[in-house]
Design a protein around this motif. Structure first.
Motif, PDB file in Angstrom:
ATOM      1  N   VAL A 168      18.041  39.777  29.420  1.00 40.26           N
ATOM      2  CA  VAL A 168      17.910  38.566  30.225  1.00 40.26           C
ATOM      3  C   VAL A 168      18.377  37.365  29.407  1.00 40.26           C
ATOM      4  N   ARG A 169      19.103  36.456  30.043  1.00 37.37           N
ATOM      5  CA  ARG A 169      19.589  35.248  29.351  1.00 37.37           C
ATOM      6  C   ARG A 169      18.447  34.230  29.242  1.00 37.37           C
ATOM      7  N   GLY A 170      17.764  34.290  28.124  1.00 40.38           N
ATOM      8  CA  GLY A 170      16.655  33.361  27.890  1.00 40.38           C
ATOM      9  C   GLY A 170      15.469  34.083  27.294  1.00 40.38           C
ATOM     10  N   GLN A 178      21.437  44.802  14.394  1.00 37.85           N
ATOM     11  CA  GLN A 178      22.610  44.024  13.980  1.00 37.85           C
ATOM     12  C   GLN A 178      22.503  42.632  14.592  1.00 37.85           C
ATOM     13  N   PHE A 179      22.988  41.634  13.864  1.00 43.72           N
ATOM     14  CA  PHE A 179      23.059  40.295  14.455  1.00 43.72           C
ATOM     15  C   PHE A 179      24.508  39.982  14.798  1.00 43.72           C
ATOM     16  N   GLY A 180      24.725  39.464  16.010  1.00 46.81           N
ATOM     17  CA  GLY A 180      26.071  39.085  16.452  1.00 46.81           C
ATOM     18  C   GLY A 180      27.004  40.277  16.385  1.00 46.81           C
ATOM     19  N   GLU A 186      27.065  47.164  19.389  1.00 52.28           N
ATOM     20  CA  GLU A 186      27.261  46.120  20.395  1.00 52.28           C
ATOM     21  C   GLU A 186      26.674  44.806  19.883  1.00 52.28           C
ATOM     22  N   GLN A 187      27.138  43.711  20.466  1.00 49.28           N
ATOM     23  CA  GLN A 187      26.694  42.365  20.068  1.00 49.28           C
ATOM     24  C   GLN A 187      25.167  42.304  19.988  1.00 49.28           C
ATOM     25  N   HIS A 188      24.650  41.808  18.859  1.00 46.21           N
ATOM     26  CA  HIS A 188      23.211  41.648  18.602  1.00 46.21           C
ATOM     27  C   HIS A 188      22.437  42.971  18.562  1.00 46.21           C
ATOM     28  N   GLY A 189      23.132  44.094  18.417  1.00 50.41           N
ATOM     29  CA  GLY A 189      22.422  45.374  18.335  1.00 50.41           C
ATOM     30  C   GLY A 189      21.906  45.815  19.694  1.00 50.41           C
ATOM     31  N   ALA A 191      18.571  46.958  20.467  1.00 50.94           N
ATOM     32  CA  ALA A 191      17.126  46.935  20.771  1.00 50.94           C
ATOM     33  C   ALA A 191      16.827  46.114  22.027  1.00 50.94           C
ATOM     34  N   ARG A 192      17.600  45.055  22.251  1.00 50.71           N
ATOM     35  CA  ARG A 192      17.326  44.186  23.399  1.00 50.71           C
ATOM     36  C   ARG A 192      17.714  44.834  24.729  1.00 50.71           C
ATOM     37  N   ASN A 193      18.482  45.934  24.631  1.00 49.92           N
ATOM     38  CA  ASN A 193      18.927  46.600  25.866  1.00 49.92           C
ATOM     39  C   ASN A 193      18.218  47.925  26.129  1.00 49.92           C
ATOM     40  N   TYR A 268      14.841  36.841  16.083  1.00 47.83           N
ATOM     41  CA  TYR A 268      14.105  36.545  17.316  1.00 47.83           C
ATOM     42  C   TYR A 268      14.881  35.416  17.989  1.00 47.83           C
ATOM     43  N   HIS A 269      15.692  35.805  18.947  1.00 51.70           N
ATOM     44  CA  HIS A 269      16.663  34.861  19.512  1.00 51.70           C
ATOM     45  C   HIS A 269      15.970  33.945  20.537  1.00 51.70           C
ATOM     46  N   THR A 270      15.246  32.955  20.026  1.00 48.79           N
ATOM     47  CA  THR A 270      14.315  32.197  20.870  1.00 48.79           C
ATOM     48  C   THR A 270      14.996  31.047  21.614  1.00 48.79           C
ATOM     49  N   ASP A 292      28.859  28.895   9.279  1.00 45.49           N
ATOM     50  CA  ASP A 292      29.244  28.353  10.582  1.00 45.49           C
ATOM     51  C   ASP A 292      30.060  29.389  11.361  1.00 45.49           C
ATOM     52  N   ASN A 293      29.468  29.911  12.417  1.00 47.52           N
ATOM     53  CA  ASN A 293      30.161  30.922  13.230  1.00 47.52           C
ATOM     54  C   ASN A 293      31.374  30.339  13.935  1.00 47.52           C
ATOM     55  N   LEU A 294      31.420  29.009  14.052  1.00 47.51           N
ATOM     56  CA  LEU A 294      32.564  28.381  14.715  1.00 47.51           C
ATOM     57  C   LEU A 294      33.726  28.207  13.742  1.00 47.51           C
ATOM     58  N   VAL A 313      27.045  24.289  18.735  1.00 49.00           N
ATOM     59  CA  VAL A 313      26.509  24.639  17.417  1.00 49.00           C
ATOM     60  C   VAL A 313      26.256  26.138  17.399  1.00 49.00           C
ATOM     61  N   ASP A 314      26.693  26.794  16.318  1.00 50.23           N
ATOM     62  CA  ASP A 314      26.468  28.237  16.187  1.00 50.23           C
ATOM     63  C   ASP A 314      26.412  28.551  14.691  1.00 50.23           C
ATOM     64  N   ARG A 315      25.215  28.423  14.118  1.00 46.37           N
ATOM     65  CA  ARG A 315      25.093  28.496  12.658  1.00 46.37           C
ATOM     66  C   ARG A 315      23.955  29.403  12.228  1.00 46.37           C
ATOM     67  N   VAL A 347      20.794  28.617  14.649  1.00 43.32           N
ATOM     68  CA  VAL A 347      20.718  27.509  15.611  1.00 43.32           C
ATOM     69  C   VAL A 347      21.929  27.640  16.528  1.00 43.32           C
ATOM     70  N   TRP A 348      21.650  27.718  17.826  1.00 43.31           N
ATOM     71  CA  TRP A 348      22.746  27.945  18.772  1.00 43.31           C
ATOM     72  C   TRP A 348      22.580  27.113  20.033  1.00 43.31           C
ATOM     73  N   ASN A 349      23.651  26.408  20.370  1.00 42.61           N
ATOM     74  CA  ASN A 349      23.768  25.804  21.704  1.00 42.61           C
ATOM     75  C   ASN A 349      25.242  25.887  22.092  1.00 42.61           C
TER      76      ASN A 349
HETATM   77  O1  LIG Z   1      25.611  36.126  24.681  1.00 40.73           O
HETATM   78  P1  LIG Z   1      24.761  36.751  23.618  1.00 40.73           P
HETATM   79  O2  LIG Z   1      25.265  38.080  23.174  1.00 40.73           O
HETATM   80  O3  LIG Z   1      23.319  36.821  24.015  1.00 40.73           O
HETATM   81  O4  LIG Z   1      24.839  35.812  22.365  1.00 40.73           O
HETATM   82  C1  LIG Z   1      24.632  34.461  22.468  1.00 40.73           C
HETATM   83  C2  LIG Z   1      24.881  33.765  21.154  1.00 40.73           C
HETATM   84  O5  LIG Z   1      23.897  34.165  20.247  1.00 40.73           O
HETATM   85  C3  LIG Z   1      23.950  33.423  19.040  1.00 40.73           C
HETATM   86  O6  LIG Z   1      22.873  33.730  18.249  1.00 40.73           O
HETATM   87  C4  LIG Z   1      25.233  33.735  18.343  1.00 40.73           C
HETATM   88  O7  LIG Z   1      25.294  33.086  17.105  1.00 40.73           O
HETATM   89  C5  LIG Z   1      26.362  33.304  19.243  1.00 40.73           C
HETATM   90  O8  LIG Z   1      27.561  33.562  18.620  1.00 40.73           O
HETATM   91  C6  LIG Z   1      26.248  34.012  20.578  1.00 40.73           C
HETATM   92  O9  LIG Z   1      27.238  33.527  21.439  1.00 40.73           O
END
Ligand SMILES: O=P(O)(O)OC[C@H]1O[C@@H](O)[C@H](O)[C@@H](O)[C@@H]1O
Length: 401
Positions: A168-170, A178-180, A186-189, A191-193, A268-270, A292-294, A313-315, A347-349
């Protein structure tokens, strides 16, 4: 899982449907003249208690009594361990006689299990004040964290999809192992899926991790299919705990149950809910180095006094102290992020342009969210066979003037 005792609560609890005045409770139990007696006792004991207002915990040694503790702004709370109703010959240590309420054990449920419309299991934790946390078994993801006034503290996109297998987005998705895209998974590993299960018999934790808290334990174990993409057997135990003061704690215990070492990252992608990203500042990251991921993860040093936001911001901030804070001027509230075992902070926005490219995210929603994650990324954690790692994240919110 905890079982609720009878509790006495104060004025602000009136609106909770599990709370009713002591007098009504006793009358409902056919003890017609009890009210008078209770109030008489309250007056006497209340006067004594008032002199202890500055003490955090007071034990009143009376028959069937429980612990009495003070709570800033709320006065005294009394955990009544006996059964109310049979006899009025108990002493009721409460400060203000006409503000004494009892929470009804039958209608107050601290932990509830339910299913969402897709049949996905959810857990609702609710403390006596009415603060709550909702967790999905899909991803072990916290989807909601509300104050005792019902105010949502986490962001969920209006475009979020709740249908597995995507996260879920949020809320608080967990990035593991894995992170990112720093690895082959897959992106972020994954476990969330994955679907987690409720762990009815977790190994014990320190008493601070459950005393006075309502909690649930979840478990994720690698399946045969998982082992094909990441050949490391693990058990990931997650405790989600809601404290009496409304703070939310996530405790992760990850154990290597394989015969060879492995390394992992975790975050913990809060997604914090904020009034207006331009009015927000983050403190606790000053002078730190960040990747800096950017800019292809190039390393920079944070210069400013506090972090403010005016573009994407993506750091990953490195080796931070164990506390960071998000100040939201418009909402007049501050999130405190305390962590253990999690040296990094993401920190991400996504800001305006990136938002439009994310399918499950509204074009303008970047204004109302900010991800600040307790994480271990730069130096992955290595576990030898049989070893276990523990990481803690504690989130709380306080009003700011
Ligand atoms: O869209 P996702 O996979 O949930 O990731 C969202 C963002 O998560 C952040 O933590 C990453 O640093 C970003 O690069 C990424 O875009």
């Amino acid at each position: 899982m905890q079982k609720a005792d009878d509790f006495f609560a104060k004025e602000q609890q009136k609106r909770r449907n599990w709370v009713k005045p002591v007098s009504k409770h006793v009358l409902d139990n056919n003890e017609k003249d009890s009210k008078k007696k209770i109030l008489a006792v309250v007056d006497a004991v209340g006067a004594v208690l008032a002199s202890y207002l500055d003490k955090p915990r007071v034990y009143i040694g009376c028959m069937k009594s429980g612990e009495v503790f003070s709570q800033p702004q709320l006065g005294f709370w009394y955990t009544f361990t006996g059964k109310l109703g049979k006899s009025v010959d108990f002493q009721l240590p409460k400060v203000i006689a006409d503000q004494v309420f009892v929470a009804d054990r039958d209608s107050y449920k601290a932990v509830e299990l339910a299913k969402d419309k897709h049949g996905v299991g959810q857990v609702l934790l609710r403390n006596l004040c009415g603060a709550s946390v909702r967790i999905s078994l899909h991803g072990g993801q916290v989807l909601s964290w509300k104050t005792d006034h019902g105010e949502e503290l986490l962001f969920i996109s209006s475009k979020a999809t709740f249908k597995p297998p995507t996260a879920v987005r949020g809320g608080i998705p967990i990035c593991f192992p894995q992170f990112g895209n720093r690895g082959n998974l897959e992106q972020h590993g994954y476990a969330r899926n994955r679907m987690w299960i409720v762990d009815d018999n977790p190994p014990p934790l320190h008493p601070n991790d459950f005393n006075g808290k309502i909690y649930i334990d979840l478990l994720l174990k690698s399946t045969d299919d998982d082992l094909k993409i990441w050949p490391h057997g693990f058990e990931f135990r997650l405790r989600v705990a809601l404290a009496f003061d409304g703070s939310l704690t996530l405790i992760s215990r990850i154990r290597n149950i394989n015969c060879k070492p492995f390394s992992f990252s975790i975050a913990y992608h809060t997604y914090f809910s904020v009034s207006d990203i331009s009015e927000v500042r983050v403190e606790g990251l000053e002078t730190l180095d960040y990747l800096d991921n950017l800019c292809n993860r190039e390393r920079f040093t944070e210069q400013g006094d506090a972090l403010t936001f005016e573009s994407e911001v993506d750091r990953v901030y490195l080796s931070s102290s164990d506390v960071a804070a998000i100040f939201d001027h418009e909402k007049k509230r501050t999130f405190l992020i305390k962590k253990e075992g999690l040296p990094d902070v993401v920190v991400w926005n996504p800001w305006e342009k990136k938002s439009k490219a994310i399918a499950d995210f509204g074009d303008e929603e970047y204004k109302h969210m900010l991800c600040v994650d307790g994480a271990a990324i730069e130096k992955p954690i290595t576990l030898k066979p049989g070893e276990e790692w523990t990481g803690r994240l504690e989130l709380s919110v306080t009003p700011t003037s």
